[in-house]
Design a protein around this motif. Sequence first.
Motif, PDB file in Angstrom:
ATOM      1  N   LEU B  28      42.349  40.235  44.757  1.00  0.00           N
ATOM      2  CA  LEU B  28      41.870  40.220  43.370  1.00  0.00           C
ATOM      3  C   LEU B  28      40.604  41.068  43.279  1.00  0.00           C
ATOM      4  O   LEU B  28      40.430  41.858  42.357  1.00  0.00           O
ATOM      5  CB  LEU B  28      41.563  38.784  42.921  1.00  0.00           C
ATOM      6  N   VAL B 123      42.204  30.453  38.227  1.00  0.00           N
ATOM      7  CA  VAL B 123      43.060  31.643  38.283  1.00  0.00           C
ATOM      8  C   VAL B 123      44.320  31.360  39.111  1.00  0.00           C
ATOM      9  O   VAL B 123      44.235  31.091  40.301  1.00  0.00           O
ATOM     10  CB  VAL B 123      42.294  32.838  38.908  1.00  0.00           C
ATOM     11  N   ASN B 125      47.036  32.975  40.831  1.00  0.00           N
ATOM     12  CA  ASN B 125      47.365  34.329  41.279  1.00  0.00           C
ATOM     13  C   ASN B 125      48.814  34.410  41.796  1.00  0.00           C
ATOM     14  O   ASN B 125      49.443  33.379  42.028  1.00  0.00           O
ATOM     15  CB  ASN B 125      46.369  34.755  42.365  1.00  0.00           C
ATOM     16  N   THR B 154      47.301  35.613  37.070  1.00  0.00           N
ATOM     17  CA  THR B 154      47.113  37.020  37.426  1.00  0.00           C
ATOM     18  C   THR B 154      48.098  37.426  38.527  1.00  0.00           C
ATOM     19  O   THR B 154      48.691  36.582  39.191  1.00  0.00           O
ATOM     20  CB  THR B 154      45.707  37.258  38.002  1.00  0.00           C
ATOM     21  N   SER B 159      48.714  44.043  39.165  1.00  0.00           N
ATOM     22  CA  SER B 159      47.510  44.177  38.322  1.00  0.00           C
ATOM     23  C   SER B 159      47.465  43.277  37.090  1.00  0.00           C
ATOM     24  O   SER B 159      46.452  43.227  36.404  1.00  0.00           O
ATOM     25  CB  SER B 159      47.312  45.618  37.824  1.00  0.00           C
ATOM     26  N   THR B 160      48.547  42.578  36.795  1.00  0.00           N
ATOM     27  CA  THR B 160      48.570  41.746  35.588  1.00  0.00           C
ATOM     28  C   THR B 160      47.387  40.787  35.538  1.00  0.00           C
ATOM     29  O   THR B 160      47.182  40.011  36.483  1.00  0.00           O
ATOM     30  CB  THR B 160      49.877  40.908  35.528  1.00  0.00           C
ATOM     31  N   GLY B 161      46.650  40.875  34.466  1.00  0.00           N
ATOM     32  CA  GLY B 161      45.602  39.884  34.212  1.00  0.00           C
ATOM     33  C   GLY B 161      44.324  40.025  35.022  1.00  0.00           C
ATOM     34  O   GLY B 161      43.357  39.320  34.753  1.00  0.00           O
ATOM     35  N   VAL B 162      44.295  40.918  35.978  1.00  0.00           N
ATOM     36  CA  VAL B 162      43.123  40.967  36.863  1.00  0.00           C
ATOM     37  C   VAL B 162      41.870  41.406  36.106  1.00  0.00           C
ATOM     38  O   VAL B 162      40.852  40.702  36.111  1.00  0.00           O
ATOM     39  CB  VAL B 162      43.373  41.899  38.078  1.00  0.00           C
ATOM     40  N   ALA B 165      40.834  38.845  33.605  1.00  0.00           N
ATOM     41  CA  ALA B 165      40.161  37.675  34.183  1.00  0.00           C
ATOM     42  C   ALA B 165      38.670  37.939  34.359  1.00  0.00           C
ATOM     43  O   ALA B 165      37.826  37.141  33.916  1.00  0.00           O
ATOM     44  CB  ALA B 165      40.796  37.321  35.524  1.00  0.00           C
TER      45      ALA B 165
END
Lengths: 451, 212
Positions: B28, B123, B125, B154, B159-162, B165
């Motif tokens: 992350l 989070v 992940n 994430t 890479s989604t949401g990183v 966040a």
Amino acid sequence: MSGLQGFLGKLSDPSSNSDSTNSAAPGRSAAHNVGIKKKPIKGWDDDDDDDDDGLRGERITQTATTTTTTTATTSRPPPSSSSPQPSSVPSFPPAPTSQTPPSPPPRGPLSPLEAKFSKILDEPNVNLESLKAAAWCGCPESDRGEVWRLLLGYSPTNRGRRETVLERKRGEYWKAIEGCGLGSGGDEHDHPGITKTEQVLLRQILVDLPRTAPSIPLFHHPSIQLLLKRVLYLWSIRNPACSYVQGLNDLCCPFVWSFLSEHTLSAQSKPITKGIDVTKEIPTTTLQHIESDTYWCLTGLLNSIQDHYTPNQPGLQKQVYTLSKIVERTDANLSQHLTSHGVEFIQFAFKWCNCLLVREFDVSVICRLWDTHISEGSEGFSVFHVYTCAALLGKFSEEVQGIHDFGDLFQFLQGGMKEKTEAWGEEEVAVLCSQAFVLKSLFQNSQAHLT
Amino acid sequence: MATRVDEEYDYLFKVVLIGDSGVGKSNLLSRFTRNEFNLESKSTIGVEFATKSIQAEGKTIKAQIWDTAGQERYRAITSAYYRGAVGALLVYDISKHGTFDNVERWLKELRDHAEANIVVMLVGNKSDLKQFKAVETDEAMGFAEQHNLAFIETSALDSTGVDTAFQRILTEIYRLMSRRNLAADEAQAGGIKAGTTIDLNKGTGEKKGGCC
């Protein structure tokens, strides 16, 4: 400290020992050239008549010990390198030193360094002091495995007994593996025989296995992953005060590498490669030996630094503290530079001491560095290592002092070192070890200077 | 390495990444700061560190992110890094329920060692592992609400949401800090708003401009 720095500078001059460490005679690094003698390390040498094989602190299974005792007067089984069968634990009688040992296997044309080691290793009783003195400057790859087994107190010095003892210890390992409830199954839930605590332990090991030396495919071969899993699991349940600590997986790598290398050089006359196909190129029996040897040698190494891995890791914290004090004394500018930028030693040196620099060097370089550490006896990793760290930091002192951003400093000390040491060879390691030796000579008996 | 002139920033926030080992904390961090992902990165020993600056509400915020080792044995070392942190990303692995079960223990770690008013974001992940999902979004969201945590799922891999966040937690910290300043002003005038629950400690967000 300018005098010391001048001295260290002199040592780091490659011309001063450019070809000394690779040659057979005199084969001395700079530290030896300055005429400082190392003390023999007490309490580490393997007593030749000691059935315990010097692996103190290790619990040997009751069954195995009993078998050994009851059959000790029977005739000596022929030395064999066949697969260790847990059910047939071999035994041995005390070996008189005058007996004629089996002839060592014939060797091809030897380099001067190999010839030097051959001479020491082919003796009926290996003289550990001579071996330590030679190995301090680096072992030939073909002999490293054998040298480490001897110096870590796993293999007996008496050649006549060696095969038998190794076979017994290897048998003990496999017996223990059989008894620990660990199969070859997938995750921690696939081992119904183990307790809840052991499941937690196994989970942690399984999380770390695929992350072991990611850049070297060989360590990701299923056979090697399984090997690491069993070695780490058994060591952890047999050493509950420490149990598994992240980073111990890294410590297995130099052993596996050296033992595999020993095999490829002797059986196939070729050096090991990072992408070697273990299934194709390494016979199952050899792999089993490598696994048990890794276990026993790891045990031998960790016995001297158990308090690195017990809760709160006191040994490790002390080592980091000592490192900061050494640097404060020997390189005040560097020390001040780090302090003024808010960098604490614990932030980067923790890893250096936890993983014994395995992450800072290529595996072949770390093996060479460990030759010296292991030759230092039981103090190699508990004492000498901290001076190696100080010498390493000293090597990059100017570079570090040229960085003025906390993030960049941290980045360099934490990961950047590996890039810098990538091109290192024998010479750089020899200089590093020599500097560590000088620092140790200066400070080890003057602890008041480090408080 | 040449001397690098510090980039300009308005605020410096210290954020810690915590959670069980193997949940993807280091990835992350590397995805956020360097846009890198490594399927088999080495385990973190002790702590690691990286920084990145973002823009939030017209301000430049430099995040100083401390990535900690997940194993219990390292708690004594890693908890020292909670000091001065204004934000924490508490990470679990959506494909391993055990890592979510331990979230409560991590919250306790924060209560014991971090500043009382640290902003915590839960989070989840590895959201790319949809077929192995073991922790339902609703379950995690419910937990987050119950414990007054922000929540996001994430995937460091895709890479989604990183970025979201980090952007969200840093913006949240910034807003709370501004609100704190406002509240301090109001307090001076004699009234504190009842809804002001988070009071960031003084000195954690350091206003700075230009190079050192």
